[in-house]
Design a protein around this motif. Structure first.
Motif, mmCIF file in Angstrom:
data_model
loop_
_atom_site.group_PDB
_atom_site.id
_atom_site.type_symbol
_atom_site.label_atom_id
_atom_site.label_comp_id
_atom_site.label_asym_id
_atom_site.label_seq_id
_atom_site.Cartn_x
_atom_site.Cartn_y
_atom_site.Cartn_z
ATOM 1 N N MET A 11 0.815 -1.194 0.000
ATOM 2 C CA MET A 11 0.000 0.000 0.000
ATOM 3 C C MET A 11 0.862 1.262 0.000
ATOM 4 O O MET A 11 0.541 2.234 -0.665
ATOM 5 N N ARG A 12 1.955 1.202 0.739
ATOM 6 C CA ARG A 12 2.819 2.375 0.820
ATOM 7 C C ARG A 12 3.486 2.679 -0.519
ATOM 8 O O ARG A 12 3.686 3.847 -0.865
ATOM 9 N N ASP A 13 3.799 1.637 -1.300
ATOM 10 C CA ASP A 13 4.405 1.870 -2.606
ATOM 11 C C ASP A 13 3.439 2.564 -3.562
ATOM 12 O O ASP A 13 3.850 3.362 -4.405
ATOM 13 N N LYS A 14 2.138 2.298 -3.424
ATOM 14 C CA LYS A 14 1.152 2.975 -4.257
ATOM 15 C C LYS A 14 1.054 4.459 -3.894
ATOM 16 O O LYS A 14 0.960 5.308 -4.776
ATOM 17 N N ILE A 15 1.120 4.753 -2.606
ATOM 18 C CA ILE A 15 1.072 6.149 -2.169
ATOM 19 C C ILE A 15 2.309 6.902 -2.646
ATOM 20 O O ILE A 15 2.214 8.039 -3.116
ATOM 21 N N ILE A 16 3.454 6.257 -2.557
ATOM 22 C CA ILE A 16 4.687 6.889 -3.018
ATOM 23 C C ILE A 16 4.641 7.106 -4.526
ATOM 24 O O ILE A 16 5.087 8.135 -5.038
ATOM 25 N N TYR A 55 -0.180 2.910 -13.750
ATOM 26 C CA TYR A 55 -1.414 2.130 -13.828
ATOM 27 C C TYR A 55 -1.114 0.671 -14.170
ATOM 28 O O TYR A 55 -1.668 -0.245 -13.569
ATOM 29 N N LEU A 56 -0.221 0.445 -15.134
ATOM 30 C CA LEU A 56 0.136 -0.923 -15.499
ATOM 31 C C LEU A 56 0.811 -1.657 -14.347
ATOM 32 O O LEU A 56 0.520 -2.828 -14.092
ATOM 33 N N MET A 57 1.686 -0.988 -13.634
ATOM 34 C CA MET A 57 2.369 -1.623 -12.509
ATOM 35 C C MET A 57 1.401 -1.893 -11.352
ATOM 36 O O MET A 57 1.542 -2.854 -10.619
ATOM 37 N N LEU A 58 0.396 -1.045 -11.207
ATOM 38 C CA LEU A 58 -0.555 -1.187 -10.129
ATOM 39 C C LEU A 58 -1.481 -2.372 -10.348
ATOM 40 O O LEU A 58 -1.768 -3.126 -9.417
ATOM 41 N N PHE A 59 -1.931 -2.566 -11.576
ATOM 42 C CA PHE A 59 -2.902 -3.622 -11.867
ATOM 43 C C PHE A 59 -2.304 -4.804 -12.616
ATOM 44 O O PHE A 59 -3.025 -5.588 -13.194
ATOM 45 N N LYS A 60 -1.002 -4.920 -12.601
ATOM 46 C CA LYS A 60 -0.321 -6.030 -13.256
ATOM 47 C C LYS A 60 -0.624 -7.333 -12.520
ATOM 48 O O LYS A 60 -0.706 -7.366 -11.294
ATOM 49 N N ASN A 61 -0.764 -8.402 -13.278
ATOM 50 C CA ASN A 61 -1.042 -9.715 -12.685
ATOM 51 C C ASN A 61 0.197 -10.188 -11.922
ATOM 52 O O ASN A 61 1.277 -10.302 -12.479
ATOM 53 N N LYS A 62 0.045 -10.478 -10.651
ATOM 54 C CA LYS A 62 1.184 -10.818 -9.798
ATOM 55 C C LYS A 62 1.725 -12.229 -10.032
ATOM 56 O O LYS A 62 2.851 -12.520 -9.716
ATOM 57 N N ASN A 63 0.923 -13.155 -10.612
ATOM 58 C CA ASN A 63 1.386 -14.537 -10.764
ATOM 59 C C ASN A 63 2.036 -14.801 -12.120
ATOM 60 O O ASN A 63 2.263 -15.947 -12.461
#
Length: 56
Positions: A1-6, A46-54
């Protein structure tokens, strides 16, 4: 969460810096470049935020 705020703060700082730049150098071609740069940064975030983690 903190990385999104940063990340959001970093994009805001980039947009603020570019706004100050446009305030001192108000040219149309520079405005186009500034808008493209800010949009590219926001799209990458946006791409990094909603990128598929698996990986799929």
């Amino acid at each position: 969460m903190r990385d999104k705020i940063i990340g959001i703060a970093a994009i805001a700082v980039l947009a603020g810096f570019m706004g100050i730049l446009l305030g001192f150098v108000p040219h149309l071609d520079l405005s186009i470049v500034v808008v493209v740069v800010v949009l590219m940064a926001a799209y990458d975030f946006y791409l990094m935020l909603f990128k598929n983690k698996n990986g799929g």
